[in-house]
Write a protein that holds these residues in place. Sequence first.
Motif, short mmCIF file in Angstrom:
data_model
loop_
_atom_site.label_atom_id
_atom_site.label_comp_id
_atom_site.label_asym_id
_atom_site.label_seq_id
_atom_site.Cartn_x
_atom_site.Cartn_y
_atom_site.Cartn_z
N GLY A 1 -14.37 -0.78 -32.56
CA GLY A 1 -15.66 -0.80 -33.25
C GLY A 1 -16.00 -2.13 -33.89
N THR A 2 -15.16 -3.14 -33.70
CA THR A 2 -15.45 -4.46 -34.28
C THR A 2 -15.60 -5.53 -33.20
OG1 THR A 2 -13.11 -4.94 -34.63
CG2 THR A 2 -14.31 -3.92 -36.45
N ALA A 3 -14.71 -5.56 -32.23
CA ALA A 3 -14.78 -6.54 -31.14
C ALA A 3 -15.47 -5.88 -29.95
CB ALA A 3 -13.38 -7.00 -30.77
N TRP A 4 -16.60 -6.45 -29.52
CA TRP A 4 -17.39 -5.86 -28.44
C TRP A 4 -17.38 -6.76 -27.22
CZ3 TRP A 4 -19.31 -1.00 -28.89
CH2 TRP A 4 -19.32 -0.45 -30.17
N ALA A 5 -17.24 -6.18 -26.03
CA ALA A 5 -17.26 -6.91 -24.77
C ALA A 5 -18.41 -6.40 -23.91
CB ALA A 5 -15.94 -6.73 -24.03
N LYS A 6 -19.28 -7.30 -23.48
CA LYS A 6 -20.43 -6.92 -22.66
C LYS A 6 -19.98 -6.63 -21.24
CE LYS A 6 -23.75 -9.99 -21.93
NZ LYS A 6 -25.02 -10.74 -22.03
N PHE A 7 -20.43 -5.48 -20.70
CA PHE A 7 -20.10 -5.11 -19.32
C PHE A 7 -21.34 -4.79 -18.51
CE2 PHE A 7 -20.42 -1.11 -21.49
CZ PHE A 7 -21.01 -0.26 -20.57
N PHE A 8 -22.53 -4.84 -19.15
CA PHE A 8 -23.77 -4.42 -18.47
C PHE A 8 -24.94 -5.17 -19.08
CE2 PHE A 8 -27.57 -1.79 -18.87
CZ PHE A 8 -27.79 -1.34 -17.58
N GLU A 9 -25.87 -5.58 -18.22
CA GLU A 9 -27.11 -6.17 -18.72
C GLU A 9 -28.20 -5.99 -17.67
OE1 GLU A 9 -28.96 -10.32 -20.52
OE2 GLU A 9 -26.83 -10.21 -20.01
N MET A 10 -29.40 -5.65 -18.13
CA MET A 10 -30.54 -5.58 -17.21
C MET A 10 -31.80 -6.00 -17.93
SD MET A 10 -31.59 -1.60 -16.59
CE MET A 10 -32.30 -0.60 -17.90
N THR A 11 -32.74 -6.51 -17.14
CA THR A 11 -34.05 -6.90 -17.64
C THR A 11 -35.10 -6.28 -16.74
OG1 THR A 11 -33.18 -8.99 -18.49
CG2 THR A 11 -35.57 -8.84 -18.21
N LEU A 12 -36.00 -5.51 -17.36
CA LEU A 12 -37.06 -4.85 -16.63
C LEU A 12 -38.42 -5.30 -17.18
CD1 LEU A 12 -35.68 -1.18 -16.68
CD2 LEU A 12 -35.24 -2.95 -14.96
N ARG A 13 -39.42 -5.33 -16.32
CA ARG A 13 -40.78 -5.66 -16.75
C ARG A 13 -41.69 -4.51 -16.37
NH1 ARG A 13 -38.18 -10.17 -15.76
NH2 ARG A 13 -38.42 -11.92 -17.19
N LYS A 14 -42.62 -4.20 -17.27
CA LYS A 14 -43.53 -3.09 -17.02
C LYS A 14 -44.58 -3.52 -15.99
CE LYS A 14 -44.97 -0.31 -20.40
NZ LYS A 14 -45.80 0.32 -21.46
N GLU A 15 -44.77 -2.65 -15.00
CA GLU A 15 -45.78 -2.94 -13.99
C GLU A 15 -47.18 -2.67 -14.57
OE1 GLU A 15 -44.70 -0.67 -10.53
OE2 GLU A 15 -43.27 -2.20 -9.92
N PRO A 16 -48.17 -3.49 -14.15
CA PRO A 16 -49.53 -3.28 -14.68
C PRO A 16 -50.13 -1.96 -14.23
CG PRO A 16 -49.44 -5.19 -13.17
CD PRO A 16 -48.06 -4.60 -13.26
#
Length: 194
Positions: A179-194
Amino acid sequence: MPSIRRLAAALPLLAALAASAGAQEIAGRTEARPGAPPPPTVQLEAMAKLRYMVGEWRGSGWVEMRPGQRLEFRGGERVQEKLGGLALLVEGRFTGRPPGATEEVPVHTTLAVISYEPRARKYEFDTWLATGVSGDYELTLTDDGWRWDIRYPGGTIRYTMRLGAEGEWIEVGERSADGTAWAKFFEMTLRKEP
């Protein structure tokens, strides 16, 4: 056994009792009775804070399958208001090319419902994966998005979503044993369609 005439005579009284079960008319105003469900306006007001999510989102990201091995994916999330705004239905479908695959295949297919529980004063996040895994979690709002945690015997996984400067849905997954040291294993970036 009561006669049909007695039952017919009792129907208006039963209807009146049923109508007053959730509220009482007192001096021209309606007040909730103890133990009665709160009016849905509380839920609607809470869910309005997440209305920005409604729409079609598209983008890409990556997930670390094991240390040093990343799987890139692309796809999107469809978010719809349901029940007049009392719930959000979130459907995700992402494809990628796992090691050994010759073409892209579905790698992450999800369904979730976000709602607000007024008695507990919290957002509920119920999720299902195409793998058969499901869970019920608490969604916590932040200044620029939301977060939810999965606790398991070996630690905690947390997903944090924030809106980027141009309205992007940026989500990061991290894990921690303590709960103190965090390791990133996932990332995503989404954009809303018009």
